[in-house]
Design an enzyme around this catalytic site. Structure first.
Site, mmCIF file in Angstrom:
data_model
loop_
_atom_site.group_PDB
_atom_site.id
_atom_site.type_symbol
_atom_site.label_atom_id
_atom_site.label_comp_id
_atom_site.label_asym_id
_atom_site.label_seq_id
_atom_site.Cartn_x
_atom_site.Cartn_y
_atom_site.Cartn_z
ATOM 1 N N LYS A 116 0.783 -1.354 0.173
ATOM 2 C CA LYS A 116 0.060 0.081 0.029
ATOM 3 C C LYS A 116 0.984 1.333 0.079
ATOM 4 O O LYS A 116 0.355 2.184 -0.645
ATOM 5 C CB LYS A 116 -1.047 0.066 1.231
ATOM 6 C CG LYS A 116 -1.881 -0.873 1.051
ATOM 7 C CD LYS A 116 -3.191 -0.588 1.845
ATOM 8 C CE LYS A 116 -4.342 -1.272 1.383
ATOM 9 N NZ LYS A 116 -5.670 -1.075 2.106
ATOM 10 N N LYS A 198 -3.919 -10.056 -7.145
ATOM 11 C CA LYS A 198 -5.355 -10.525 -6.559
ATOM 12 C C LYS A 198 -6.160 -9.328 -6.972
ATOM 13 O O LYS A 198 -5.819 -8.113 -7.274
ATOM 14 C CB LYS A 198 -5.044 -10.399 -5.174
ATOM 15 C CG LYS A 198 -4.991 -9.238 -4.082
ATOM 16 C CD LYS A 198 -5.034 -9.517 -2.988
ATOM 17 C CE LYS A 198 -5.142 -7.984 -2.327
ATOM 18 N NZ LYS A 198 -5.748 -7.538 -1.190
ATOM 19 N N LYS A 201 -10.785 -4.432 -4.698
ATOM 20 C CA LYS A 201 -11.888 -3.425 -4.955
ATOM 21 C C LYS A 201 -11.649 -1.927 -5.175
ATOM 22 O O LYS A 201 -12.275 -1.114 -5.607
ATOM 23 C CB LYS A 201 -12.902 -3.626 -3.559
ATOM 24 C CG LYS A 201 -12.429 -3.241 -2.246
ATOM 25 C CD LYS A 201 -13.551 -3.218 -1.280
ATOM 26 C CE LYS A 201 -13.091 -3.705 0.304
ATOM 27 N NZ LYS A 201 -12.295 -2.901 0.784
HETATM 28 P P1 TYM Z 1 -10.613 -5.735 2.880
HETATM 29 O O1 TYM Z 1 -11.770 -4.728 2.936
HETATM 30 O O2 TYM Z 1 -9.479 -5.416 1.987
HETATM 31 O O3 TYM Z 1 -11.400 -6.982 2.495
HETATM 32 C C1 TYM Z 1 -12.604 -7.487 2.955
HETATM 33 C C2 TYM Z 1 -12.381 -9.009 2.813
HETATM 34 O O4 TYM Z 1 -12.357 -9.718 1.594
HETATM 35 C C3 TYM Z 1 -11.225 -10.459 1.590
HETATM 36 N N1 TYM Z 1 -10.575 -10.271 0.081
HETATM 37 C C4 TYM Z 1 -10.256 -11.265 -0.769
HETATM 38 N N2 TYM Z 1 -10.804 -12.603 -0.699
HETATM 39 C C5 TYM Z 1 -10.309 -13.239 -1.839
HETATM 40 N N3 TYM Z 1 -9.819 -12.825 -2.881
HETATM 41 C C6 TYM Z 1 -9.323 -11.523 -3.014
HETATM 42 N N4 TYM Z 1 -8.802 -11.065 -4.158
HETATM 43 C C7 TYM Z 1 -9.722 -10.747 -2.043
HETATM 44 N N5 TYM Z 1 -9.394 -9.297 -1.825
HETATM 45 C C8 TYM Z 1 -10.248 -9.100 -0.360
HETATM 46 C C9 TYM Z 1 -10.188 -10.080 2.408
HETATM 47 O O5 TYM Z 1 -9.287 -10.932 2.854
HETATM 48 C C10 TYM Z 1 -11.041 -9.600 3.661
HETATM 49 O O6 TYM Z 1 -11.470 -10.746 4.164
HETATM 50 N N6 TYM Z 1 -8.144 -5.609 7.145
HETATM 51 C C11 TYM Z 1 -9.248 -5.929 6.558
HETATM 52 C C12 TYM Z 1 -10.445 -5.384 7.046
HETATM 53 C C13 TYM Z 1 -10.704 -5.499 8.796
HETATM 54 C C14 TYM Z 1 -10.802 -6.931 9.337
HETATM 55 C C15 TYM Z 1 -10.975 -6.528 10.840
HETATM 56 C C16 TYM Z 1 -11.052 -8.137 8.955
HETATM 57 C C17 TYM Z 1 -10.609 -4.657 9.563
HETATM 58 N N7 TYM Z 1 -10.694 -5.078 10.758
HETATM 59 C C18 TYM Z 1 -10.729 -7.516 11.806
HETATM 60 C C19 TYM Z 1 -11.318 -8.935 9.942
HETATM 61 C C20 TYM Z 1 -11.060 -8.893 11.478
HETATM 62 C C21 TYM Z 1 -9.350 -5.575 5.093
HETATM 63 O O7 TYM Z 1 -8.666 -4.563 4.484
HETATM 64 O O8 TYM Z 1 -10.035 -6.289 4.263
#
Ligand code: TYM
Length: 340
Positions: A116, A198, A201
């Site tokens: 990032k 990967k 979004k």
């Molecule tokens: P974030 O917002 O980037 O993504 C949300 C969830 O989607 C999953 N994900 C994917 N899974 C499969 N293939 C992909 N290409 C892909 N891109 C994203 C992510 O692994 C995630 O599960 N830090 C976290 C949000 C967060 C969180 C937490 C999660 C904040 N606090 C506490 C669990 C527990 C994040 O940025 O996810």
């Protein structure tokens, strides 16, 4: 509303970019499957989202859109706690406390920070750096047993466990050590235009992902445009056929068909067949999701009622754990609770 005898599940998504198919497959799909077995806390990670620059109006719209999509995808708001991270100030407080138990060296190793900070070279803020500590706070604040996430969050989960173990060793059993839940399939869905990176979004190129709110025509166009591999056999071989394997995996996760059945059904067929059928399956899957989303977003009353309930529930649980942590550290207990 919640059943406290069940183990606790917590997960969240940042309201940045467009919620897309990989977030559904890697995260929300598993939340839906697990929601009956666990006492679930589904969070909107808005504090995390501002680690990159956000336009306030877009962020606000995204916050409501994402919550509506959690529900439209199948999260039952009557049975689970759906809440906004910034509605529980304990997240920020516990993050500060955990900062003091986290080493710079640990954060320096975080690969998502490295990625990032390359992508946002003009805004490498302290929040982006200490982001994994806030994530640890999100999880430990509720003493979560299980945290379903995609593969990209694995390192953050490992850090959370390390911090929790460190505090428990120093002060006694304060925190539950959370288990990550990373499903065998769909934990790392790749970009449609570059199967070596990967799906994201926040990708500037919208052809890289399928948004959950994309129009059917757009979905068809994006799948048709998806890159493929050399050769012409439709087989699941991620090492040698990363693009086709990714499409097969998406199909497997959305329709539930086994990978072997997909391979069998496409014997002798062309890549184009798989792409069009997949687009149709995704359009069919998203149609009721989009319909429910549109109902929920007509006005925000229903969503606000859900979030109000979530805020109360989440604060109640968080306050108990935070009080224990304050006491353990040696702070004077909250004076409003002391009989004088
Ligand atoms: P974030 O917002 O980037 O993504 C949300 C969830 O989607 C999953 N994900 C994917 N899974 C499969 N293939 C992909 N290409 C892909 N891109 C994203 C992510 O692994 C995630 O599960 N830090 C976290 C949000 C967060 C969180 C937490 C999660 C904040 N606090 C506490 C669990 C527990 C994040 O940025 O996810």
């Amino acid at each position: 509303m919640t059943n406290n005898s069940k183990p606790l599940l917590l997960s969240g998504i940042q309201p940045s970019g467009n919620l897309m198919i990989a977030n559904y497959i890697g995260a929300i799909r598993n939340w839906v499957d697990l929601q009956n077995q666990y006492n679930c806390y589904f969070m909107l990670a808005d504090l995390h989202a501002i680690t990159v620059t956000q336009e306030p109006q877009d962020l606000l719209k995204n916050c409501y859109d994402f919550i509506a999509l959690y529900i439209a995808c199948g999260i039952n708001p009557d049975q689970n706690t759906i809440f906004v991270q910034s509605h529980v100030s304990g997240h920020a407080e516990l993050a500060w406390l955990l900062n003091c138990y986290t080493q710079m060296g640990e954060l320096n190793r975080m690969t998502q920070f490295k990625d990032k900070s390359q992508k946002h070279a003009k805004n490498i803020n302290v929040g982006l750096y200490s982001y994994p500590v806030l994530m640890a706070a999100d999880i430990l604040l509720y003493n979560a047993d299980l945290v379903p996430v995609g593969h990209d969050q694995k390192q953050h989960l490992e850090l959370t466990r390390d911090i929790a173990n460190r505090i428990n060793n120093r002060h006694g059993e304060l925190f539950t050590i959370p288990e990550p839940y990373i499903a065998k399939s769909g934990a790392r869905i790749m970009s449609l235009q570059d199967p070596n990176s990967k799906m994201s979004k926040s990708d500037k190129n919208v052809n890289n992902y399928i948004g959950l709110l994309d129009d059917p025509k757009v979905i068809m166009k994006k799948f048709k445009k998806a890159v493929t591999d050399s050769g012409d056999t439709i087989r699941y071989e991620p090492e040698t056929k990363p693009a086709i394997s990714n499409l097969i995996e998406i199909r497997h996760c959305v329709t539930g068909e086994s990978i072997a059945d997909i391979e069998k059904n496409y014997e002798g067929k062309m890549y184009g067949h798989l792409k069009i059928d997949l687009a149709e399956a995704v359009i069919e899957f998203l149609q009721p999701v989009q319909e429910r989303f549109n109902q929920l977003r007509q006005d925000n009353t229903e969503l606000n009622i859900i979030l109000k309930r979530g805020q109360e529930e989440a604060n109640k649980r968080a306050e108990t754990i935070l009080n224990k942590m304050r006491q353990t550290i040696g702070f004077i207990p909250n004076i409003k609770n002391v009989c004088l």
